[in-house]
Write an enzyme that holds these catalytic residues in place. Structure first.
Site, short mmCIF file in Angstrom:
data_model
loop_
_atom_site.label_atom_id
_atom_site.label_comp_id
_atom_site.label_asym_id
_atom_site.label_seq_id
_atom_site.Cartn_x
_atom_site.Cartn_y
_atom_site.Cartn_z
N ASP A 16 0.74 -1.13 0.14
CA ASP A 16 -0.08 0.11 0.08
C ASP A 16 0.91 1.12 -0.02
O ASP A 16 1.76 1.50 1.04
CB ASP A 16 -0.94 -0.04 1.13
N ASN A 30 -6.05 12.57 -11.49
CA ASN A 30 -7.02 13.06 -12.84
C ASN A 30 -6.45 14.65 -13.10
O ASN A 30 -6.08 15.24 -12.38
CB ASN A 30 -8.25 12.89 -12.67
N ASP A 40 -5.59 7.44 -5.83
CA ASP A 40 -5.78 8.78 -5.46
C ASP A 40 -6.74 9.01 -4.29
O ASP A 40 -6.38 9.82 -3.37
CB ASP A 40 -6.53 9.37 -6.82
N1 AR6 Z 1 -1.19 1.54 -3.11
C1 AR6 Z 1 -0.77 1.20 -4.12
N2 AR6 Z 1 -1.43 1.10 -5.32
C2 AR6 Z 1 -2.80 1.17 -5.30
C3 AR6 Z 1 -3.49 1.46 -4.12
C4 AR6 Z 1 -2.74 1.63 -2.90
N3 AR6 Z 1 -3.19 2.07 -1.95
N4 AR6 Z 1 -4.83 1.69 -4.35
C5 AR6 Z 1 -4.83 1.10 -5.61
N5 AR6 Z 1 -3.66 0.87 -6.13
P1 AR6 Z 1 -6.16 3.70 -10.29
P2 AR6 Z 1 -5.54 5.07 -12.57
C6 AR6 Z 1 -3.53 0.63 -7.46
O1 AR6 Z 1 -7.47 3.54 -10.80
O2 AR6 Z 1 -5.80 3.77 -13.41
C7 AR6 Z 1 -8.64 7.69 -9.86
O3 AR6 Z 1 -10.00 7.86 -9.61
C8 AR6 Z 1 -4.57 -0.03 -8.60
O4 AR6 Z 1 -4.78 -1.35 -7.99
O5 AR6 Z 1 -5.90 4.13 -8.77
O6 AR6 Z 1 -4.23 5.86 -13.12
C9 AR6 Z 1 -8.09 9.14 -10.33
O7 AR6 Z 1 -8.62 10.37 -9.68
C10 AR6 Z 1 -3.95 0.14 -9.93
O8 AR6 Z 1 -3.28 -1.10 -10.16
O9 AR6 Z 1 -5.24 4.84 -11.31
C11 AR6 Z 1 -8.21 9.13 -11.87
O10 AR6 Z 1 -9.64 9.59 -11.88
C12 AR6 Z 1 -3.16 1.35 -9.67
O11 AR6 Z 1 -2.94 1.59 -8.36
C13 AR6 Z 1 -8.05 7.63 -12.16
O12 AR6 Z 1 -8.71 7.00 -10.84
C14 AR6 Z 1 -3.56 2.46 -10.49
O13 AR6 Z 1 -5.37 2.33 -10.45
C15 AR6 Z 1 -6.86 7.08 -12.51
O14 AR6 Z 1 -6.75 5.87 -13.00
#
Ligand code: AR6
Length: 177
Positions: A16, A30, A40
Site C-alpha cells: 500500500d 486526474n 488517488d
Molecule cells: N497503493 C498502491 N497501489 C494502489 C493503491 C494503494 N493504496 N490503491 C490502488 N492501487 P487507479 P489510474 C493501484 O485506478 O488507472 C482515480 O479515480 C490499483 O490497483 O488508482 O491511473 C483518479 O482520480 C491500480 O493497479 O489509477 C483518476 O480519475 C493502480 O493503483 C483515475 O482513478 C492504479 O489504479 C486514475 O486511474
C-alpha cells in the site's frame, strides 16, 4: 525484486503506497486534481485535507505532466501528482503519455533534491491500461532516466496486487537481461 542501476536501486514490492516512507510518493491523479477512487482516493484519505488544499491552488495538471504538493499527514514528505492516459486501444499516444508521466514525476523529484520516490502502477486501474504493457513502459522510462540523471538513490514500485507485481517483475527481468 531489486536491481541496481548505477547508483540507483529499482525496487518492486507488493503493498500500500500510502504507508511508504520514501521522500515522495506518486499519485495517479486526474487532470483536474479533483481526487477520485483508487490510489488517488487512498492517498487523500490517508494524507488529510492539506493535500487537496494545495491541489486546488494548483488547479489542474494536463495528462503526462506532474505537480508536487505536501505529503500532509503521510510519512512521505511530498506527493507528486501525475496524470496518466486513459487507455483506448493503444493507438492514441497512450504509451508516450504514460512514459511522459513517469519522466515528469522523476524530473520533479530530482529538481526538489529528493532521494527516494515510490510509484504506483499509473493508468492500470480506472484508466484501463493493460498492466503487461504499462509495466514495460514504466520500467524502461525509469531505467533510461536514471542512466541519464544522477541523484536518486531509490525508485520503488509499490504494486497493489500479486498480478501487478508479477507483471512488473517480468518486465524488469526482460529489460535487464
Ligand atoms: N497503493 C498502491 N497501489 C494502489 C493503491 C494503494 N493504496 N490503491 C490502488 N492501487 P487507479 P489510474 C493501484 O485506478 O488507472 C482515480 O479515480 C490499483 O490497483 O488508482 O491511473 C483518479 O482520480 C491500480 O493497479 O489509477 C483518476 O480519475 C493502480 O493503483 C483515475 O482513478 C492504479 O489504479 C486514475 O486511474
Amino acid at each position: 525484486m531489486e536491481k541496481r542501476i548505477g547508483s540507483t536501486t529499482v525496487s518492486l514490492v507488493r503493498g500500500d503506497i500510502t504507508v511508504e516512507e520514501t521522500d515522495a510518493i506518486v499519485n495517479a491523479a486526474n487532470s483536474r486534481l479533483a481526487g477520485g477512487g483508487g490510489v488517488d482516493g487512498a492517498i487523500h484519505r490517508a494524507g488529510g485535507p492539506r493535500i487537496m488544499e494545495e491541489c486546488r491552488k494548483i488547479g489542474g495538471c494536463p495528462t503526462g505532466n506532474a505537480v508536487i504538493t505536501t505529503g500532509g499527514g503521510l510519512k512521505a514528505r511530498y506527493v507528486i501528482h501525475t496524470v496518466g492516459p486513459v487507455y483506448r486501444d493503444g493507438s492514441h499516444g497512450e504509451e508516450e503519455l504514460l512514459k511522459k508521466a513517469y519522466r515528469e514525476s522523476l524530473k520533479l523529484a530530482v529538481k526538489k533534491g529528493l532521494k527516494t520516490v515510490s510509484f504506483p502502477s499509473i493508468s492500470t486501474g480506472a484508466y484501463g491500461y493493460p498492466v503487461e504493457k504499462a509495466s514495460e513502459a514504466a520500467l524502461s522510462t525509469v531505467m533510461e532516466f536514471i542512466k541519464n540523471n544522477k541523484g536518486l538513490d531509490l525508485v520503488k514500485f509499490v504494486l497493489f496486487s500479486d498480478r501487478d507485481l508479477t507483471a512488473y517483475t517480468r518486465a524488469l527481468e526482460k529489460l535487464t537481461s
